[in-house]
Enzyme design. Sequence first.
Site, PDB file in Angstrom:
ATOM      1  N   GLU A 188       0.858  -1.015  -0.031  1.00 17.91           N
ATOM      2  CA  GLU A 188      -0.049  -0.123  -0.091  1.00 17.91           C
ATOM      3  C   GLU A 188       0.796   1.391   0.094  1.00 17.91           C
ATOM      4  OE1 GLU A 188      -4.016  -0.673   2.163  1.00 17.91           O
ATOM      5  OE2 GLU A 188      -2.388  -1.213   3.690  1.00 17.91           O
ATOM      6  N   ASN A 210      -1.545   1.884  16.666  1.00 14.09           N
ATOM      7  CA  ASN A 210      -2.714   1.602  15.794  1.00 14.09           C
ATOM      8  C   ASN A 210      -3.043   0.133  16.056  1.00 14.09           C
ATOM      9  OD1 ASN A 210      -3.630   4.314  14.916  1.00 14.09           O
ATOM     10  ND2 ASN A 210      -1.384   4.227  13.730  1.00 14.09           N
ATOM     11  N   CYS A 266       8.742  -7.055  14.321  1.00 13.26           N
ATOM     12  CA  CYS A 266       8.454  -6.155  15.510  1.00 13.26           C
ATOM     13  C   CYS A 266       7.211  -6.717  16.237  1.00 13.26           C
ATOM     14  CB  CYS A 266       8.717  -4.782  15.173  1.00 13.26           C
ATOM     15  SG  CYS A 266      10.256  -4.357  14.487  1.00 13.26           S
ATOM     16  N   CYS A 317       3.375   8.090   1.645  1.00 10.71           N
ATOM     17  CA  CYS A 317       3.989   7.273   2.564  1.00 10.71           C
ATOM     18  C   CYS A 317       3.974   5.950   1.642  1.00 10.71           C
ATOM     19  CB  CYS A 317       3.026   6.874   3.632  1.00 10.71           C
ATOM     20  SG  CYS A 317       3.734   5.584   4.730  1.00 10.71           S
ATOM     21  N   CYS A 326       7.654  -8.236   5.878  1.00  5.96           N
ATOM     22  CA  CYS A 326       8.812  -7.743   6.620  1.00  5.96           C
ATOM     23  C   CYS A 326       9.357  -8.792   7.334  1.00  5.96           C
ATOM     24  CB  CYS A 326       8.642  -6.472   7.412  1.00  5.96           C
ATOM     25  SG  CYS A 326      10.230  -5.717   8.196  1.00  5.96           S
ATOM     26  N   CYS A 376       3.768  -4.729  15.175  1.00 10.72           N
ATOM     27  CA  CYS A 376       3.400  -4.331  13.556  1.00 10.72           C
ATOM     28  C   CYS A 376       2.673  -5.374  13.016  1.00 10.72           C
ATOM     29  CB  CYS A 376       4.747  -3.979  13.031  1.00 10.72           C
ATOM     30  SG  CYS A 376       4.751  -3.578  11.242  1.00 10.72           S
ATOM     31  N   CYS A 396      -0.508   4.313  10.580  1.00 10.83           N
ATOM     32  CA  CYS A 396       0.785   3.713  10.539  1.00 10.83           C
ATOM     33  C   CYS A 396       0.503   1.990  11.160  1.00 10.83           C
ATOM     34  CB  CYS A 396       1.481   4.358  11.584  1.00 10.83           C
ATOM     35  SG  CYS A 396       2.756   5.220  11.033  1.00 10.83           S
ATOM     36  N   SER A 437      12.534   5.708   6.964  1.00  7.10           N
ATOM     37  CA  SER A 437      12.343   5.343   8.430  1.00  7.10           C
ATOM     38  C   SER A 437      12.902   3.753   8.475  1.00  7.10           C
ATOM     39  CB  SER A 437      10.700   4.972   8.567  1.00  7.10           C
ATOM     40  OG  SER A 437      10.736   4.481  10.115  1.00  7.10           O
ATOM     41  N   SER A 444      13.258   4.224  14.254  1.00  7.35           N
ATOM     42  CA  SER A 444      11.967   3.634  15.084  1.00  7.35           C
ATOM     43  C   SER A 444      12.564   3.154  16.449  1.00  7.35           C
ATOM     44  CB  SER A 444      11.514   2.343  14.050  1.00  7.35           C
ATOM     45  OG  SER A 444      10.706   2.850  13.293  1.00  7.35           O
ATOM     46  N   LEU A 445      12.734   4.149  17.377  1.00  6.69           N
ATOM     47  CA  LEU A 445      13.512   3.628  18.560  1.00  6.69           C
ATOM     48  C   LEU A 445      12.378   2.921  19.627  1.00  6.69           C
ATOM     49  CD1 LEU A 445      16.199   4.328  19.305  1.00  6.69           C
ATOM     50  CD2 LEU A 445      15.206   6.312  20.643  1.00  6.69           C
ATOM     51  N   HIS A 446      11.207   3.416  19.930  1.00  3.81           N
ATOM     52  CA  HIS A 446      10.278   2.684  20.724  1.00  3.81           C
ATOM     53  C   HIS A 446      10.598   2.109  22.251  1.00  3.81           C
ATOM     54  CE1 HIS A 446       8.635   2.890  16.841  1.00  3.81           C
ATOM     55  NE2 HIS A 446       8.801   1.769  16.493  1.00  3.81           N
ATOM     56  N   GLY A 455       7.503  -2.807   5.054  1.00  2.00           N
ATOM     57  CA  GLY A 455       8.730  -3.369   4.836  1.00  2.00           C
ATOM     58  C   GLY A 455       9.752  -2.409   5.583  1.00  2.00           C
ATOM     59  N   GLU A 456      10.859  -3.000   5.542  1.00  2.32           N
ATOM     60  CA  GLU A 456      12.009  -2.378   6.071  1.00  2.32           C
ATOM     61  C   GLU A 456      12.835  -1.759   4.996  1.00  2.32           C
ATOM     62  OE1 GLU A 456      13.586  -1.017   8.963  1.00  2.32           O
ATOM     63  OE2 GLU A 456      15.029  -0.629   7.494  1.00  2.32           O
TER      64      GLU A 456
HETATM   65  N1  SAH Z   1      10.319  -0.741   8.723  1.00  2.00           N
HETATM   66  C1  SAH Z   1      10.421   0.653   8.876  1.00  2.00           C
HETATM   67  C2  SAH Z   1       9.663   1.601   8.325  1.00  2.00           C
HETATM   68  C3  SAH Z   1       8.051   0.992   8.126  1.00  2.00           C
HETATM   69  S1  SAH Z   1       7.317   0.985   9.657  1.00  2.00           S
HETATM   70  C4  SAH Z   1      10.629   0.963  10.506  1.00  2.00           C
HETATM   71  O1  SAH Z   1      10.066   0.106  11.138  1.00  2.00           O
HETATM   72  O2  SAH Z   1      11.037   2.061  10.872  1.00  2.00           O
HETATM   73  C5  SAH Z   1       6.996   2.772  10.112  1.00  2.00           C
HETATM   74  C6  SAH Z   1       6.721   3.114  11.417  1.00  2.00           C
HETATM   75  O3  SAH Z   1       5.413   2.520  11.817  1.00  2.00           O
HETATM   76  C7  SAH Z   1       7.721   2.535  12.355  1.00  2.00           C
HETATM   77  O4  SAH Z   1       8.046   3.534  13.206  1.00  2.00           O
HETATM   78  C8  SAH Z   1       6.974   1.553  12.953  1.00  2.00           C
HETATM   79  O5  SAH Z   1       7.600   0.995  14.292  1.00  2.00           O
HETATM   80  C9  SAH Z   1       5.809   2.259  13.126  1.00  2.00           C
HETATM   81  N2  SAH Z   1       4.705   1.035  13.375  1.00  2.00           N
HETATM   82  C10 SAH Z   1       4.436  -0.034  13.161  1.00  2.00           C
HETATM   83  N3  SAH Z   1       3.442  -0.714  13.515  1.00  2.00           N
HETATM   84  C11 SAH Z   1       2.489   0.287  14.097  1.00  2.00           C
HETATM   85  C12 SAH Z   1       1.198   0.264  14.823  1.00  2.00           C
HETATM   86  N4  SAH Z   1       0.456  -0.766  14.622  1.00  2.00           N
HETATM   87  N5  SAH Z   1       0.833   1.205  15.174  1.00  2.00           N
HETATM   88  C13 SAH Z   1       1.723   2.572  15.020  1.00  2.00           C
HETATM   89  N6  SAH Z   1       2.986   2.473  14.624  1.00  2.00           N
HETATM   90  C14 SAH Z   1       3.326   1.375  13.958  1.00  2.00           C
HETATM   91 FE1  SF4 Z   2       9.246  -4.259   9.703  1.00  2.00          FE
HETATM   92 FE2  SF4 Z   2       8.968  -1.904  10.402  1.00  2.00          FE
HETATM   93 FE3  SF4 Z   2       7.122  -3.641  10.793  1.00  2.00          FE
HETATM   94 FE4  SF4 Z   2       9.414  -3.733  12.382  1.00  2.00          FE
HETATM   95  S1  SF4 Z   2       8.126  -2.094  12.333  1.00  2.00           S
HETATM   96  S2  SF4 Z   2       8.135  -5.377  11.395  1.00  2.00           S
HETATM   97  S3  SF4 Z   2      10.944  -3.361  10.660  1.00  2.00           S
HETATM   98  S4  SF4 Z   2       7.957  -2.848   9.063  1.00  2.00           S
END
Ligand code: SAH
Ligand code: SF4
Length: 378
Positions: free
Chosen positions: A97, A308, A121, A110, A117, A124, A351, A209, A231-233, A177-178
Amino acid sequence: MSRATATMTPLLGLDAPALERWFAELGEKPFRARQVSRWLHQRFVDDPVHMTDLARSARERLAAAATIAAPAVIRDTTAADGTRKWLFDVGAGNAVESVYIPEDDRGTLCISSQAGCALDCAFCSTGRQGFNRNLTTAEIVGQLWHANRALLADGIRAPWVEQGRAPITNVVLMGMGEPLANYDNVVPALRLFLDDNAYGLSRRRVTLSTSGLVPAIDRLREACPVALAISLHAGNDPLRDRLVPINRKYPLAQLLAACLRYLDRAPRDFVTFEYVMLDGVNDTTDHAHELAALVRDIPCKFNLIPWNPFPGAAFRTSPRARILAFQKVLMDRGFVTTVRKTRGDDIDAACGQLAGRVQDRTKRHIRMRVAAAATTAH
Ligand code: SAH
Ligand code: SF4
């Protein structure tokens, strides 16, 4: 796919040097590549017949040897707030998408870099789906090409469009994806985004990102330093190991050192740290203090992302008050900290929602199409 199509070159995937090489092999002059690049990426033509400043013979050779197309659109949805989402078929039951986010002073797209991926994580939905495959450069660029084209065809009104610029002014690689795990296809796409004969975006308007692939961050710094979001978290290794498993390979100290190295070449003088707010997991004011201490030497901004939800996930979104308290700690410690607005919620365009439910529907949709094709074939 017919044999002819299989040997045709997807033109949207060639960056400037590759397009020049390709033209040379076709027996054309290199400057033709620049001309064609402008037709493709600035006027969004999909047929060489429209490239009126090329000789007829060149147009015919192009038509015989190349394709100009984005992945097929399966679905095109617009949310109440104007956010628009395209679902693209990338074959074998996979879909990716792109999300268009309109704002008064810019149009952001975006885009996705992989189908699925591998990095898994915990929070995600793309990670949940597992890794399917890397997108090609043409599929990555095709998302931007298609969005610009579709918005123009619909008569988008924006001051910069009236001045002759493309509808999309900013690109973020924050979809599925990453991107740094698909480095070889992503970097030529970035080069096209920046190329004056293609999209001509400034480095500040293209943001990648990443969850923190340290060696690839270093390579990107040398090859094509666009704006960087990390993406620190989490503010400590044990928690980040759990939420972002790639941390076990590249722990925080290594990641933050890579950020500092990147800043030497970055188009902005800060990196953006994304931080998804997970109820009871990483969202207390103690976590915020720990985080502030961790990054105190790094020029950075924070973007807090309300998590989300997607079906079957074992998390909850932090309550608003907790997000604001977290933000206040960071702001009081001198960090610019924004809370991301959730856009396109009613079409699952927020996101991290760019898979899960959509993927299920996609699979169902594709199953239905296959079933329909089988029925009509009888
Ligand atoms: N793979 C890359 C880019 C895609 S994800 C990365 O991880 O940075 C883009 C952003 O969305 C990242 O910061 C990711 O951690 C965040 N993200 C993933 N799942 C999410 C969710 N369910 N709610 C909010 N943000 C989320
Ligand atoms: Fe992949 Fe980014 Fe999702 Fe982590 S947050 S699984 S790196 S798309």
